[in-house]
Design a protein around this motif. Structure first.
Motif, short mmCIF file in Angstrom:
data_model
loop_
_atom_site.label_atom_id
_atom_site.label_comp_id
_atom_site.label_asym_id
_atom_site.label_seq_id
_atom_site.Cartn_x
_atom_site.Cartn_y
_atom_site.Cartn_z
N LYS A 85 0.93 -1.18 0.06
CA LYS A 85 -0.12 0.07 -0.16
C LYS A 85 0.74 1.13 0.16
CE LYS A 85 -3.83 2.34 2.27
NZ LYS A 85 -4.92 2.10 3.49
N MET A 139 -3.92 -1.37 -7.60
CA MET A 139 -5.39 -1.52 -7.21
C MET A 139 -5.94 -0.35 -6.35
SD MET A 139 -4.80 -5.30 -6.03
CE MET A 139 -3.08 -5.01 -5.37
N ASN A 142 -9.40 0.84 -3.53
CA ASN A 142 -10.46 0.38 -2.83
C ASN A 142 -11.18 1.73 -2.53
OD1 ASN A 142 -10.24 -2.12 -2.68
ND2 ASN A 142 -8.57 -1.83 -0.71
N HIS A 143 -12.06 1.93 -3.66
CA HIS A 143 -13.08 3.40 -3.79
C HIS A 143 -14.16 3.08 -2.91
CE1 HIS A 143 -15.42 6.59 -5.46
NE2 HIS A 143 -14.38 7.20 -5.62
N ARG A 144 -14.77 3.97 -2.28
CA ARG A 144 -15.75 4.12 -1.30
C ARG A 144 -16.94 3.83 -2.10
NH1 ARG A 144 -14.29 8.21 3.79
NH2 ARG A 144 -12.37 7.08 4.23
N GLY A 147 -15.98 0.46 -5.25
CA GLY A 147 -15.31 -0.62 -4.77
C GLY A 147 -13.98 -0.91 -5.24
N HIS A 148 -13.46 -2.29 -5.04
CA HIS A 148 -12.23 -2.51 -5.83
C HIS A 148 -12.24 -2.31 -7.37
CE1 HIS A 148 -8.42 -4.84 -5.48
NE2 HIS A 148 -8.98 -5.49 -6.58
N GLU A 160 -8.87 -2.57 -10.31
CA GLU A 160 -7.69 -3.05 -10.41
C GLU A 160 -7.36 -3.09 -12.03
OE1 GLU A 160 -5.67 -7.36 -9.94
OE2 GLU A 160 -6.98 -6.94 -8.70
N THR A 191 -8.52 8.09 -5.15
CA THR A 191 -8.42 7.67 -3.58
C THR A 191 -7.47 8.43 -2.81
OG1 THR A 191 -7.05 5.96 -4.15
CG2 THR A 191 -9.45 5.37 -4.31
N HIS A 223 -3.09 3.79 -2.80
CA HIS A 223 -3.14 2.82 -4.00
C HIS A 223 -2.54 1.55 -3.42
CE1 HIS A 223 0.23 5.23 -5.47
NE2 HIS A 223 0.55 4.13 -6.30
#
Length: 170
Positions: free
Chosen positions: A71, A97, A99-101, A104-105, A107, A137, A141
């Protein structure tokens, strides 16, 4: 069982088997079709596993590359530095990748393993063809990085930490 879990298990089955494992045998173990096994084998090969198809089944020719997910967070201006530093140490940036609120995921495959590929990627970004996925984000990432061995990944992790790109996951 999810697809990624099944593929990880397939590798373990093929690795520990003293004889080649046929697609039919693997299909019966997982209660899926042989065609799904063929697709799983193709995906595993794309991940770096050297799987050989023989007339009696699948065998693993060599051990897979080491991989780790990091990360990270950095600015657009630091993107080139991040990617070049990873490939200079012998890593391949397999993907990015987020993870958006809301979404979602998300990639995307990158497969950046050289400064030339870093330059091509940066040219695409700078030409306005696209924007870095991290921008949706707040620059956070993840990257899946592969390398020849764990020690190389340790060096990459240390470099990311030293450059303050690494986000320590608690």
């Amino acid at each position: 069982m999810t697809g990624p879990d099944r593929r990880e298990d397939i590798i373990q089955q093929v690795q520990k088997s003293a004889v080649p494992l046929s697609g039919s045998k693997l299909a019966s173990i997982y209660h899926i079709s042989r065609q799904v096994i063929v697709q799983d084998i193709a995906l595993l090969r794309a991940e770096g596993y050297d799987i050989i198809s023989t007339n009696r089944g699948y065998i693993l020719n060599a051990v897979k590359f080491a991989s780790r997910v990091f990360k990270v967070q950095h600015t657009d201006e630091q993107l080139n530095e991040e990617l070049c530093s990873i490939v200079d140490l012998g890593g391949t940036v397999k993907n990015v990748m987020v993870n958006h609120r809301v979404y979602g995921h998300i990639e995307a495959e990158l497969n950046i393993d050289s400064r030339r590929k870093v330059a091509e990627f940066m040219e695409d970004i700078q030409s306005g063809k696209s924007r870095p996925l991290k921008n949706i984000t707040s620059n956070y990432h993840y990257h899946k990085i592969i390398a020849d061995k764990e020690e190389t990944l340790d060096m990459i992790e240390e470099m990311l930490r030293d450059k303050e790109f690494l986000v320590e996951v608690r």
